[in-house]
Design an enzyme around this catalytic site. Structure first.
Site, PDB file in Angstrom:
ATOM      1  N   MET A 199      -3.677   8.449  -1.233  1.00  0.00           N
ATOM      2  CA  MET A 199      -3.373   8.366   0.190  1.00  0.00           C
ATOM      3  C   MET A 199      -3.403   6.898   0.600  1.00  0.00           C
ATOM      4  SD  MET A 199      -2.670  10.185   2.936  1.00  0.00           S
ATOM      5  CE  MET A 199      -3.286  11.834   2.746  1.00  0.00           C
ATOM      6  N   HIS A 200      -2.241   6.259   0.536  1.00  0.00           N
ATOM      7  CA  HIS A 200      -2.145   4.841   0.903  1.00  0.00           C
ATOM      8  C   HIS A 200      -1.696   4.722   2.362  1.00  0.00           C
ATOM      9  CE1 HIS A 200       2.242   5.127   0.289  1.00  0.00           C
ATOM     10  NE2 HIS A 200       1.927   5.847  -0.773  1.00  0.00           N
ATOM     11  N   ALA A 201      -1.403   3.535   2.815  1.00  0.00           N
ATOM     12  CA  ALA A 201      -1.170   3.259   4.234  1.00  0.00           C
ATOM     13  C   ALA A 201      -0.013   4.059   4.841  1.00  0.00           C
ATOM     14  CB  ALA A 201      -0.937   1.762   4.446  1.00  0.00           C
TER      15      ALA A 201
END
Length: 88
Positions: free
Chosen positions: A14-16
């Protein structure tokens, strides 16, 4: 209260970009929506809250929904994790 569990299939976790999309989605509902990983729970009202969980690919998280529109919110969150997350 509704509790849903999801396994993050994206290798990047879960990145930006998906975290921002999830915060925007959560803001459409009056229910309190939280994300839980392990023993840490954060509200889905801030990108930094989500990133603080350092969710990696293959990990399982829980989404907790509570409020007047929790059923509708749960359906939207389901769609996000099952379909939209793959596109981000």
């Amino acid at each position: 209260m509704i509790i849903k569990e999801y396994t993050i299939i994206a290798a990047q976790g879960m990145h930006a970009r998906p975290a921002t999309a999830l915060v925007k989605l959560a803001k459409n509902f009056n229910s309190v929506i939280s994300l839980k990983k392990g023993d840490k729970t954060v509200k889905l009202n801030s990108l930094l809250n989500i990133l603080s969980l350092t969710i990696k690919g293959g990990e399982t998280i829980s989404v907790l929904l509570e409020g007047e529109d929790e059923q509708i919110a749960a359906a939207a969150i389901d769609l996000f994790f099952m379909e939209e997350l793959k596109k981000l």
